[in-house]
Scaffold this active site. Structure first.
Site, PDB file in Angstrom:
ATOM      1  N   LYS A 172       1.836   4.446   7.568  1.00  0.00           N
ATOM      2  CA  LYS A 172       0.845   5.108   6.491  1.00  0.00           C
ATOM      3  C   LYS A 172       1.271   6.537   6.717  1.00  0.00           C
ATOM      4  O   LYS A 172       2.053   7.165   7.625  1.00  0.00           O
ATOM      5  CB  LYS A 172      -0.870   5.030   7.199  1.00  0.00           C
ATOM      6  CG  LYS A 172      -1.195   3.594   6.560  1.00  0.00           C
ATOM      7  CD  LYS A 172      -1.302   3.343   5.352  1.00  0.00           C
ATOM      8  CE  LYS A 172      -2.135   2.201   4.941  1.00  0.00           C
ATOM      9  NZ  LYS A 172      -1.444   0.863   5.499  1.00  0.00           N
ATOM     10  N   SER A 223       0.821  -1.011  -0.173  1.00  0.00           N
ATOM     11  CA  SER A 223      -0.092   0.075  -0.057  1.00  0.00           C
ATOM     12  C   SER A 223       0.783   1.127   0.065  1.00  0.00           C
ATOM     13  O   SER A 223       0.300   2.269  -0.223  1.00  0.00           O
ATOM     14  CB  SER A 223      -1.007  -0.004   1.129  1.00  0.00           C
ATOM     15  OG  SER A 223      -0.448   0.393   2.436  1.00  0.00           O
TER      16      SER A 223
END
Length: 232
Positions: free
Chosen positions: A191, A153
């Protein structure tokens, strides 16, 4: 006055220098003193250097010089036990210590706490004792640790599955920085941080994944990305 471990290390280094003409490796010192990590050896060497017993020659690998031996009585010679791997389990929390980088050329061993999902949050468990050697030049001030990335991701930020990320410990970060976030005190994820009012958005760097938004009280910053290592 030296601690027992400081004294043992000083005697071991002096004996090794006399017998081989070169200083022992961190791995040899770690096994001789029955320590679990090379970071413990680094701290002992730093303490001995600060007390004037050892001198390190910068820009030279494994260059240690015994300036003087301790006046303390040496403990009786004994067979030091061999190193046995130490297994540590538990969730990833702020209680796990990092390692402060040394102000010298070369590399330092950082604890490798386990795999962190860069796709969906997972519970990060350390199932075996591991370390990774990191060039000091990649580290700044503060404490650091390493995590292995799992997932894709963050590929658009240049972070691939299997990469090792070096994290500078801390509980604060600025908008847009890539962080290790602890969600609900049990799951961690890598993230990009975005603050939206009273909420926190954990933003992936892959259009195939959705940004996750949480109430601020559910997310704690564990550290921010300082460097990345990749093996081919």
């Amino acid at each position: 006055m030296l601690t027992t471990k400081q004294h043992e290390l000083l005697v071991f280094i002096d004996k090794h220098l006399r017998e081989t003409g070169c200083s022992p490796s961190f791995e040899e010192m770690k096994e001789a003193l029955d320590l679990r990590s090379k970071s413990g050896i680094h701290r002992l060497i730093t303490a001995l250097e600060e007390r004037g017993f050892l001198r390190r020659h910068k820009h030279r690998a494994r260059a240690l010089e015994v300036v003087r031996l301790s006046a303390d009585l040496a403990p009786p010679e004994r067979e030091l036990p061999r190193f046995a791997p130490n297994v540590i389990q538990g969730n990833f929390t702020g209680k796990l210590p990092g390692v402060r980088a040394a102000n010298e050329a070369g590399a330092i061993s950082l604890p490798l706490y386990g795999r962190i999902a860069a796709g969906l949050p997972i519970e990060a468990l350390r199932d075996e004792a591991q370390e990774v050697d990191v060039p000091v030049a990649l580290l700044g001030a503060g404490d650091h640790f390493a995590l292995q990335v799992e997932g894709d991701s963050m590929v658009e930020a240049g972070i691939l599955d299997g990469d090792i990320v070096i994290i500078r410990k801390g509980e604060t970060a600025e908008n847009g920085q890539i962080i290790v976030a602890l969600v609900d005190e049990s799951e961690v994820t890598l993230k990009r941080l975005r603050r939206r009012g009273n909420s926190i958005a954990l933003e992936p760097a892959n259009i195939r994944y959705e940004t996750k938004i949480y109430p601020a009280e559910r997310v704690r910053v564990q550290g921010r990305l300082a460097a990345l290592l990749r093996r081919y």
